[in-house]
Design a protein around this motif. Sequence first.
Motif, mmCIF file in Angstrom:
data_model
loop_
_atom_site.group_PDB
_atom_site.id
_atom_site.type_symbol
_atom_site.label_atom_id
_atom_site.label_comp_id
_atom_site.label_asym_id
_atom_site.label_seq_id
_atom_site.Cartn_x
_atom_site.Cartn_y
_atom_site.Cartn_z
ATOM 1 N N HIS A 38 29.471 43.333 31.016
ATOM 2 C CA HIS A 38 30.239 44.410 31.633
ATOM 3 C C HIS A 38 30.194 44.205 33.139
ATOM 4 C CE1 HIS A 38 30.716 46.730 27.894
ATOM 5 N NE2 HIS A 38 29.476 46.342 27.620
ATOM 6 N N TYR A 39 31.342 44.451 33.782
ATOM 7 C CA TYR A 39 31.464 44.108 35.186
ATOM 8 C C TYR A 39 31.720 45.334 36.053
ATOM 9 C CZ TYR A 39 32.031 39.352 33.365
ATOM 10 O OH TYR A 39 31.848 38.168 32.711
ATOM 11 N N GLN A 40 31.322 45.199 37.319
ATOM 12 C CA GLN A 40 31.555 46.223 38.322
ATOM 13 C C GLN A 40 32.208 45.564 39.534
ATOM 14 O OE1 GLN A 40 28.068 48.399 39.451
ATOM 15 N NE2 GLN A 40 29.107 49.558 41.067
ATOM 16 N N LEU A 41 33.284 46.174 40.043
ATOM 17 C CA LEU A 41 34.033 45.589 41.144
ATOM 18 C C LEU A 41 33.168 45.503 42.400
ATOM 19 C CD1 LEU A 41 36.779 44.528 42.183
ATOM 20 C CD2 LEU A 41 37.311 46.886 42.860
ATOM 21 N N LEU A 42 33.119 44.304 42.985
ATOM 22 C CA LEU A 42 32.374 44.088 44.214
ATOM 23 C C LEU A 42 33.305 43.974 45.412
ATOM 24 C CD1 LEU A 42 29.712 43.388 45.732
ATOM 25 C CD2 LEU A 42 30.149 40.990 45.152
ATOM 26 N N LYS A 43 34.386 43.228 45.261
ATOM 27 C CA LYS A 43 35.329 43.012 46.362
ATOM 28 C C LYS A 43 36.689 42.685 45.783
ATOM 29 C CE LYS A 43 33.757 41.692 50.094
ATOM 30 N NZ LYS A 43 33.134 41.008 51.259
ATOM 31 N N GLN A 44 37.733 43.165 46.471
ATOM 32 C CA GLN A 44 39.097 42.933 46.006
ATOM 33 C C GLN A 44 39.976 42.610 47.184
ATOM 34 O OE1 GLN A 44 40.683 46.190 43.749
ATOM 35 N NE2 GLN A 44 42.155 44.904 42.654
ATOM 36 N N GLY A 45 40.905 41.682 47.004
ATOM 37 C CA GLY A 45 41.802 41.283 48.077
ATOM 38 C C GLY A 45 43.147 40.890 47.538
ATOM 39 N N ASP A 46 43.875 40.113 48.326
ATOM 40 C CA ASP A 46 45.224 39.690 47.968
ATOM 41 C C ASP A 46 45.183 38.741 46.781
ATOM 42 O OD1 ASP A 46 47.892 39.108 47.912
ATOM 43 O OD2 ASP A 46 47.898 37.883 49.728
ATOM 44 N N ASN A 47 45.481 39.275 45.596
ATOM 45 C CA ASN A 47 45.566 38.495 44.355
ATOM 46 C C ASN A 47 44.242 37.841 43.981
ATOM 47 O OD1 ASN A 47 47.147 37.971 42.174
ATOM 48 N ND2 ASN A 47 48.433 36.435 43.158
ATOM 49 N N TYR A 48 43.133 38.484 44.303
ATOM 50 C CA TYR A 48 41.823 38.028 43.829
ATOM 51 C C TYR A 48 40.878 39.218 43.765
ATOM 52 C CZ TYR A 48 39.189 38.357 48.227
ATOM 53 O OH TYR A 48 38.534 38.822 49.341
ATOM 54 N N ALA A 49 39.859 39.097 42.935
ATOM 55 C CA ALA A 49 38.843 40.143 42.806
ATOM 56 C C ALA A 49 37.526 39.500 42.427
ATOM 57 C CB ALA A 49 39.248 41.180 41.758
ATOM 58 N N VAL A 50 36.428 40.087 42.882
ATOM 59 C CA VAL A 50 35.091 39.602 42.570
ATOM 60 C C VAL A 50 34.299 40.747 41.954
ATOM 61 C CG1 VAL A 50 32.991 38.528 43.456
ATOM 62 C CG2 VAL A 50 35.201 38.022 44.535
ATOM 63 N N HIS A 51 33.700 40.486 40.802
ATOM 64 C CA HIS A 51 32.923 41.489 40.075
ATOM 65 C C HIS A 51 31.485 41.019 39.907
ATOM 66 C CE1 HIS A 51 37.082 42.501 38.915
ATOM 67 N NE2 HIS A 51 36.632 43.719 38.638
ATOM 68 N N THR A 52 30.571 41.970 39.893
ATOM 69 C CA THR A 52 29.182 41.688 39.534
ATOM 70 C C THR A 52 28.959 42.086 38.084
ATOM 71 O OG1 THR A 52 28.453 43.865 40.306
ATOM 72 C CG2 THR A 52 28.368 42.033 41.885
ATOM 73 N N CYS A 53 27.968 41.482 37.478
ATOM 74 C CA CYS A 53 27.643 41.776 36.080
ATOM 75 C C CYS A 53 26.666 42.958 36.028
ATOM 76 C CB CYS A 53 27.028 40.551 35.418
ATOM 77 S SG CYS A 53 26.723 40.748 33.653
ATOM 78 N N ARG B 261 31.774 37.243 38.683
ATOM 79 C CA ARG B 261 33.034 36.766 38.109
ATOM 80 C C ARG B 261 34.117 36.880 39.173
ATOM 81 N NH1 ARG B 261 36.345 39.949 33.496
ATOM 82 N NH2 ARG B 261 36.779 41.278 35.314
ATOM 83 N N TRP B 262 34.762 35.756 39.466
ATOM 84 C CA TRP B 262 35.903 35.728 40.367
ATOM 85 C C TRP B 262 37.175 35.645 39.520
ATOM 86 C CZ3 TRP B 262 35.473 34.074 45.888
ATOM 87 C CH2 TRP B 262 34.147 33.996 46.323
ATOM 88 N N THR B 263 38.165 36.479 39.808
ATOM 89 C CA THR B 263 39.484 36.384 39.193
ATOM 90 C C THR B 263 40.474 36.022 40.290
ATOM 91 O OG1 THR B 263 38.876 38.092 37.601
ATOM 92 C CG2 THR B 263 41.208 37.554 37.791
ATOM 93 N N ILE B 264 41.080 34.846 40.179
ATOM 94 C CA ILE B 264 41.857 34.288 41.289
ATOM 95 C C ILE B 264 43.259 33.934 40.822
ATOM 96 C CG2 ILE B 264 41.984 32.433 42.980
ATOM 97 C CD1 ILE B 264 38.942 32.213 42.813
ATOM 98 N N GLY B 265 44.251 34.534 41.453
ATOM 99 C CA GLY B 265 45.636 34.168 41.227
ATOM 100 C C GLY B 265 46.111 34.437 39.811
ATOM 101 N N GLU B 266 47.175 33.733 39.451
ATOM 102 C CA GLU B 266 47.775 33.845 38.123
ATOM 103 C C GLU B 266 47.778 32.471 37.465
ATOM 104 O OE1 GLU B 266 51.605 35.535 38.579
ATOM 105 O OE2 GLU B 266 50.894 37.342 39.604
#
Length: 625
Positions: free
Chosen positions: A189-204, A215-220
């Motif tokens: 389960h993740y918690q949002l740490l940082k969010q920007g232009d078409n990317y987001a970083v979550h902690t576990c 977890r980094w989610t980057i682009g499409e």
Amino acid sequence: MAAEGGGKETNEIKTQFTTREGVYKLLTHSEYSRPNRVPFNSQGSNPVKVSFVNVNDQSGNGDRICFNVGRELYFYIYKGVRKAADLSKPVDKRIYKGTQPTCHDFNPLTATAESVSLLVGFSAGQVQLIDPIKKETSKLFNEERLIDKSRVTCVRWVPGSESLFLVAHSSGSMYLYNVENTCGTTAPHYQLLKQGDNYAVHTCKSKSARNPMLRWTIGEGALNEFAFSPDGKFLACASQDGFLRVFGFDAAELHGTMKSYFGGLLCVCWSPDGRYIVAGGEDDLVTVWSFSDCRVIARGQGHKSWVSVVAFDHCTTSVEDGELPAEFSGSDEDFHEHIHMGAGRERANSSHSRLSKRNSTESRPVSVTYRFGSVGQDTQLCLWDLTEDILFPHLPLSRTRTHTNVMSATSPTATGQTVTTVSITFATNSSGTNTKDNVSNSSATGNPANSLPDTLPRSNSLPQATNPAGGSTPNSHTGSSCSSNSSKGNSIIDSSFIANKFATLSLHDSRKERHEKDHKRNHSMGHISSKSSDKLNQLSSSRTAKAEAAKTLGTTLCPRMEEVPLLEPLVCKKIAHERLTVLIFLEDCLVTACQEGFICTWARPGKVGLLSQNNPANSPSGTVV
């Protein structure tokens, strides 16, 4: 680049090629592959990848090589240019069922003659930590595929760490692991740490330490490759949506972005001093991006299909110090100081500190040659030189006028060969004007001394389209490509300036360039239709992709082709029968690999050594080209 001839000659596999430093030769007895040396049937398989590590063996033979071919993974002692490869004695060999290895990486900090730590990513999403010397399997991460079910596209140890590693997936997500932590028995389960232009970083979110840590989610689309900067502080990511994104790794902050000319980006690498990033992909181009300016400074055109690997040659790259006016005396380190970085871990010293130390506030390099290479699905190897005429296209008009003479000088050498030279002239007089003929006047009047030849000399580029008002960015834009430079202004190029700037191009050159661009675009589209189901799925959203591309074309994210210098390759040779997947530069050789599973060693000039003497058959009989 001049054609090599017609007919069968153009399809001939080259065994040697010549650059300004000498002849590179293929060492056939140093070829690594499966022990039976039978070409691998590559249909439906993952790309062949190669990893190296040095274990500091006292015998002087400390290099180790790992490569994957289909479901198999091999680990050998790499003898390079010194001795012939003995394929009958792999140190370790593994065959996997139900999944295939896709990528791997050694940890250089922990490598010894008795033990190495090797990470292996798989097509089903798992990551394995093995020791091929001890023939042990330490841990299996994402074993139940609860973290990510998609293919692992890239895995890297975090620089300076013995326990942290980063894993990218075709889902577009990237995860930070610690070898000491478990992955748990339930989905994280993740918690949002940082969010920007078409990317987001979550902690576990977890009561106890577990993987993944982030977890980094980057682009499409897929995250195809990432690369750490030489100092380990920044991370460059190449994505299937065509964007290059550069992050401050510890702070998880976006530093800058760049968009491909067309299609996805497949590969990325840093210059040895961290000043420049080169990316390649489905637009068949190599794109050079400035880290400090956050803009495209050049493109290279030479491949006929997708570019699969780009890499800098730290041995041939050279930087000579010299004094420049105060406007050019700032260093990239000054720029770095404005970027907030956390001190979360100890950094490893850059192996290329020699180049980094030259970047001082007192001087700026003026004699520069960055050598990089690329290989692609067109089975061709290209070598490129990025020189000061591209990096420093002009000095401020109030101080100095810079004029680049591109000329073919045929000066005989000791061996009787002729050498094509590029003369870069920096000259001023007391009034601050160029002592040479005025560039714009000479181009308007058709002065042959200042006009481009019909065929550009090797690795020469088209002149950069500079802003007439003195700006360095020639195009308008709708958004900032660099978070730190968002306040920089951009001017629209005046149409009369465009006409004057390219007056030196002949009608033949203009038609040829237009034809090549159309060919390239059509070839890429045709290539997409022949790919696997992953590529076919991407076509379903092609209309959306085209609309997005239209928004960025002509901006700082993606300048038009005529707005940046166009490099031509020093060398562009067909060296394999199947698509190329590996290019690695070592001290005495460069290493390539193709999808058939053959890993080839090319000796640098003067580095053939005893191997060719002891094995006459190893001396290529082909003509030097």
